[in-house]
Structures are given as structure tokens and as C-alpha cells.
Scaffold this active site. Structure first.
Site, PDB file in Angstrom:
ATOM      1  N   TYR A  78       0.843  -1.209   0.000  1.00 16.63           N
ATOM      2  CA  TYR A  78       0.000   0.000   0.000  1.00 16.63           C
ATOM      3  C   TYR A  78       0.871   1.249   0.000  1.00 16.63           C
ATOM      4  O   TYR A  78       0.655   2.181  -0.796  1.00 16.63           O
ATOM      5  CB  TYR A  78      -0.905  -0.037   1.239  1.00 16.63           C
ATOM      6  CG  TYR A  78      -1.858   1.140   1.377  1.00 16.63           C
ATOM      7  CD1 TYR A  78      -3.106   1.119   0.764  1.00 16.63           C
ATOM      8  CD2 TYR A  78      -1.509   2.256   2.133  1.00 16.63           C
ATOM      9  CE1 TYR A  78      -3.988   2.188   0.907  1.00 16.63           C
ATOM     10  CE2 TYR A  78      -2.386   3.324   2.282  1.00 16.63           C
ATOM     11  CZ  TYR A  78      -3.627   3.282   1.666  1.00 16.63           C
ATOM     12  OH  TYR A  78      -4.494   4.350   1.812  1.00 16.63           O
ATOM     13  N   LYS A  85       1.020   4.035  -3.008  1.00 20.15           N
ATOM     14  CA  LYS A  85       0.627   5.427  -2.801  1.00 20.15           C
ATOM     15  C   LYS A  85       1.760   6.386  -3.189  1.00 20.15           C
ATOM     16  O   LYS A  85       1.514   7.468  -3.737  1.00 20.15           O
ATOM     17  CB  LYS A  85       0.180   5.653  -1.356  1.00 20.15           C
ATOM     18  CG  LYS A  85      -1.126   4.945  -1.017  1.00 20.15           C
ATOM     19  CD  LYS A  85      -2.278   5.453  -1.884  1.00 20.15           C
ATOM     20  CE  LYS A  85      -3.621   4.875  -1.507  1.00 20.15           C
ATOM     21  NZ  LYS A  85      -4.722   5.401  -2.320  1.00 20.15           N
TER      22      LYS A  85
END
Ligand code: NAP
Length: 255
Positions: free
Chosen positions: A161, A165
Site C-alpha cells: 500500500y 501510494k
């Protein structure tokens, strides 16, 4: 001098992830600012609820169910948006997922699913939206990244994640530069901890208390607090902003 123009009247917007959390709040907020809104999410009750609420408020809305990892589905969603609402010139890409596992144990499937939705899904969404906007010679896109693209959240094992991002922030800058001379601005917003279904489950209550203690403003953001930044970046008030990552984290990344 006139007041800066934050209104989005007579504009058509597409919001991904519009069935829940930040995406739902942004879709409602763009409508309250004058836009007609195409709401994209996986098919579900959340999506119809967002559309119904926008219509109840007096703006036009259409549900365009699609998976952001599916380029053909995205192209069809953009085409439907333009058929139903008119020329697409605004987009906010909020669809995303999060989960966690120690890096040394993470399966390739778990890694790949987060990268596919949170990173490639944002690229494919921008691509489909920009194909329409480039034809119109104007547009403004905001991608929802995360402060996790710049810092590593203490105690959260989410290498997939965090790196997805970080990629979204640089993707947004890269697209901003590719399209800067063709009327399209691209920016990102990096929220800090925000009270969405992801963070309001009873089983994460203890963790959330720590998130709040670690945030200088002493609490998580409400989803509505992502709306003003998104409206600003989309609007003509931000006409000279492109390639910006607007961190909206209650000061978290200052400490
Ligand atoms: P959320 O409430 O779970 O909303 C995300 C939405 O995206 C859901 O409706 C979800 O549908 C949809 N979605 C998931 N996979 C999709 C796909 N393949 N195609 C289309 N739609 C899909 O989460 P949120 O907290 O509002 O998060 C929105 C964005 O903000 C995400 O990008 C997230 O990473 C980012 N963010 C959140 C926080 C936070 O603290 N909440 C902080 C920083 C950044 P389903 O529910 O059906 O899966």
C-alpha cells in the site's frame, strides 16, 4: 478584484470509489459545488445511495459501475458519463483498498491486488478520463494518494500500500507534465487518518486511539474534510496548480 472562483457550476465530474468513504463525500461535495456527477464504484447499494442523494439535492447524477482495473469498463463509464451528463472535464480518483501482512510473508497475489487497484487502477482511470478531456482541450484531475506515500505508518505492515501510494504521487506529477500544454491539470491529495469504514470498525478502536494521539490536531479527519481540498484543486481557483501533492493530514507528517 473578483473573489476566487471555487464553484464547479455547469461542469461534469467523474468520481471513482463514490459508493463509500472519501469518494462518496467528494461526489456529494462536488454536486453541492454545482457539478453534475458520474459515480463510479463496484456495483452495490452505496453507489445507488450516492446517486440518489445527489439527485435529491437537485443536481444530475449517474451510476457508472466499473472496476478500475478494467480499461474497457472505464472507457464505457466515461462514454456513458458523456452521453448522460455532457463533456467530462473534472475527475477525482478515490477507489482503493488497504490490507496488511508482514512483507516476508506477503503472497504475490496480495501484493499484486493492492498494486493493481491502488496504483494501476489510478493510472487507468486517469487515462480513460484524459482521453475525453484532451479532446475537449481542458480538464482537472485529482488522485487520492495518502500520507503513506511519503511516510511509513508506525505499526502498519503494508509495504504494498505505501509503495503504491508513493507511486500515485509521482504518477500524478508525471501526468501533470505530459498534459500541461494541453489544458489538463493533475494533482494529488494525501489524506492522513480519516474516519471511513476502514477505520471505524470496533476491532481497530485501540489502533485508532493511537492514530489520533499521533496526529497534532488530536483526531482523525472526517470524510467531509477532504472535500474542500478536492473542490479547490479542481476549480479555477487552482488554475496555476499542477503536479501538486496536497497533504491533508492534521499535521501528522510534521512530527
Ligand atoms: P472506502 O470507504 O473503502 O472506499 C473505497 C471505495 O473504493 C469502496 O466503495 C470500494 O468498493 C471501492 N473500490 C475498491 N476496489 C475497487 C475497484 N477495483 N474498482 C472500483 N471501485 C473499487 O475507503 P476510503 O477510506 O474512503 O478510501 C478512499 C481512498 O482514500 C483510497 O484510495 C484510500 O487508500 C485513500 N486513503 C484513505 C485513508 C483513510 O484513513 N481512510 C487515508 C489515506 C488515503 P467496495 O467497498 O465494494 O470494495
Amino acid at each position: 478584484m473578483d473573489a476566487p472562483d471555487f464553484r464547479l457550476d455547469a461542469r461534469v465530474a467523474l468520481v471513482t470509489g463514490a459508493g463509500s468513504g472519501i469518494g462518496r463525500a467528494v461526489a456529494l461535495g462536488l454536486a453541492a459545488s454545482g457539478a453534475d456527477v458520474a459515480c463510479l464504484d463496484l456495483a452495490g447499494e452505496g453507489l445507488s445511495a450516492t446517486v440518489a442523494e445527489i439527485e435529491a439535492g437537485g443536481r444530475r447524477a449517474v451510476a457508472v459501475p466499473a472496476d478500475v482495473t478494467d480499461p474497457e469498463g472505464l472507457a464505457a463509464a466515461v462514454a456513458r458519463t458523456e452521453e448522460e451528463l455532457g463533456e467530462l472535464t473534472l475527475a477525482v480518483n478515490c477507489a482503493g483498498i488497504a490490507n496488511a501482512a508482514p512483507a516476508e510473508e506477503m503472497s504475490l497475489a496480495q501484493w499484486q491486488k493492492v498494486v493493481d487497484i491502488d496504483y494501476t487502477g489510478v493510472f487507468l482511470s486517469c487515462q480513460a478520463e484524459a482521453r475525453a478531456m484532451l479532446a475537449h482541450g481542458r480538464g482537472s484531475i485529482v488522485n487520492i494518494a495518502s500520507m503513506s506515500g511519503s511516510i511509513v505508518n508506525r505499526g502498519l505492515l503494508q509495504a504494498h500500500y505505501n509503495s503504491a501510494k508513493a507511486a500515485v504521487i509521482h504518477l500524478s506529477r508525471s501526468l501533470a507534465m505530459e498534459w500541461s500544454d494541453r489544458g489538463i491539470r493533475v494533482n494529488s491529495i494525501s489524506p492522513g487518518y480519516t474516519a471511513t469504514p476502514m477505520n471505524t470498525r470496533p476491532e481497530v478502536a485501540e489502533q485508532v486511539r493511537q492514530f489520533e494521539a499521533d496526529t497534532p490536531l488530536g483526531r482523525m479527519a472526517g470524510v467531509g474534510e477532504m472535500v474542500g481540498p478536492a473542490v479547490f484543486l479542481l476549480s479555477d481557483a487552482a488554475s496555476f496548480c499542477t503536479g501538486v501533492d496536497l497533504v491533508v493530514d492534521g499535521g501528522f507528517t510534521c512530527w
